[in-house]
Write an enzyme that holds these catalytic residues in place. Structure first.
Site, mmCIF file in Angstrom:
data_model
loop_
_atom_site.group_PDB
_atom_site.id
_atom_site.type_symbol
_atom_site.label_atom_id
_atom_site.label_comp_id
_atom_site.label_asym_id
_atom_site.label_seq_id
_atom_site.Cartn_x
_atom_site.Cartn_y
_atom_site.Cartn_z
ATOM 1 N N GLY A 131 0.653 -5.021 1.082
ATOM 2 C CA GLY A 131 -0.540 -5.117 0.220
ATOM 3 C C GLY A 131 -0.257 -5.845 -1.095
ATOM 4 C CB ALA B 45 -0.888 -0.019 1.227
ATOM 5 C CD GLU C 44 1.703 -5.434 6.025
ATOM 6 O OE1 GLU C 44 2.549 -6.323 6.297
ATOM 7 O OE2 GLU C 44 0.994 -5.470 5.030
ATOM 8 C CD GLU D 172 -2.136 -7.509 3.265
ATOM 9 O OE1 GLU D 172 -1.829 -6.377 2.848
ATOM 10 O OE2 GLU D 172 -2.653 -7.692 4.375
#
Ligand code: DAK
Length: 262
Positions: free
Chosen positions: A108, A63, A131, A111
């Protein structure tokens, strides 16, 4: 669209996240465009999707940390929802999606690859959930999907330690199905997508639904009941009648026709 390209070749659609200056990091706009491109896929014509990143360095480096750094609690929740909605759309997309992971798949990025049905990667791929080093927990399903894919012990080790793993280790733990030299990655994805696209599309979609919904079921009895219903539905299709008739017709000179998706 600024950050997503979509190309269709025969029955295979390829979605490319194209923001190479930020290593294809997912900002709000990328997520919105991805959502829109999925809505635009012609499900009568396209039978398998490939998801990849532009360039040879990164699939998706996570992200967008710059965008996230200034979010308030409410904005963080809205950003998380935007991502989760797209990831769930990919996961439950009616046709199979292959992630062709061409480099970094962090946070992300890891993911989103796990929201796809199948992952293959290039030799330079790097996977990880960094993260906790940024003071957050994985927020786009990482704690859930990684544990389901590689088992809770390995998922916990990767997530708690924030340690990245290379392609060979990703293969060993079952996070990816195959590793290719970078120049062979997209051709391999296309070959796999074409093999999937050749099979009866309603049956392939049924398999995806049965596997996904069965994994969410609370018991094997409930899971096989899901399979039974989907299996039964096949017997209302022309493709089932054609596929079985073709097998039973022992005429060796007959060429199998493409399935009609009916
Ligand atoms: N976001 C924004 N920009 C990024 C980025 C990222 N994730 N990753 C790389 N970039 C940018 C860099 O800032 C740099 O930009 P410029 O300086 O050129 O303007 C450019 O891409 C090239 O990166 P580097 O110069 O760093 O390239 P290197 O080869 O040196 O290093 C790297 C590559 C991938 C090792 C490094 O860039 C890196 O560590 N990137 C960050 C990886 C990372 O930590 N990703 C996880 C992000 S956290 C949530 C839901 C989900 C999430 C959070 C919340 N909610 C539910 C609320 C998800 C979180 C994440 O994904």
């Amino acid at each position: 669209m600024e950050f997503i390209t979509y190309e269709v070749t025969g029955p295979v659609g390829t979605i490319t996240i194209n923001r190479p200056k930020a290593l294809n990091a997912l900002n709000s706009q990328v997520l919105e465009e991805l959502d829109a491109v999925l809505d635009s896929v012609d499900l009568d014509a396209v039978r398998c999707l490939i998801l990849t990143g532009a360039g040879e360095k990164s699939f998706v480096a996570g992200a967008d940390i710059g965008e996230m750094s200034t979010l308030s609690k409410a904005e963080g929740e809205a950003f998380g929802k935007k991502g989760n909605d797209v990831f769930l759309k990919l996961e439950s997309f009616p046709i199979p999606v292959i992630a062709a992971v061409n480099g970094f798949a962090l946070g992300g990025g890891c993911e989103i690859s796990m929201s796809c049905d199948i992952r293959i990667c290039s030799e330079n791929a790097v996977f990880g959930q960094p993260e906790v080093g940024l003071g957050i927990t994985p927020g786009f399903g990482g704690t859930q999907r990684l544990a389901r894919l590689v088992g809770p012990g390995m998922a916990k080790q990767m997530i708690y330690s924030a340690r990245n793993i290379k392609a060979d280790e990703a293969l060993r733990i079952g996070l990816v199905n195959a590793v290719y030299p970078i120049e062979e990655l997209l051709p391999a994805a296309q070959k796999l997508a074409a093999a999937i696209a050749k099979n009866a599309p309603i049956a392939v979609r049924g398999c995806k639904k049965a596997i996904n919904e069965g994994l969410e079921a609370s018991s094997m009895a409930e899971a096989v009941a899901i399979e039974e219903k989907i299996f039964g539905d096949c017997f209302e299709t022309e493709d089932q009648r054609y596929g079985m008739a073709f097998f039973l017709d022992k005429n060796k000179d007959k060429v199998k026709e493409p399935f009609k998706n009916k």
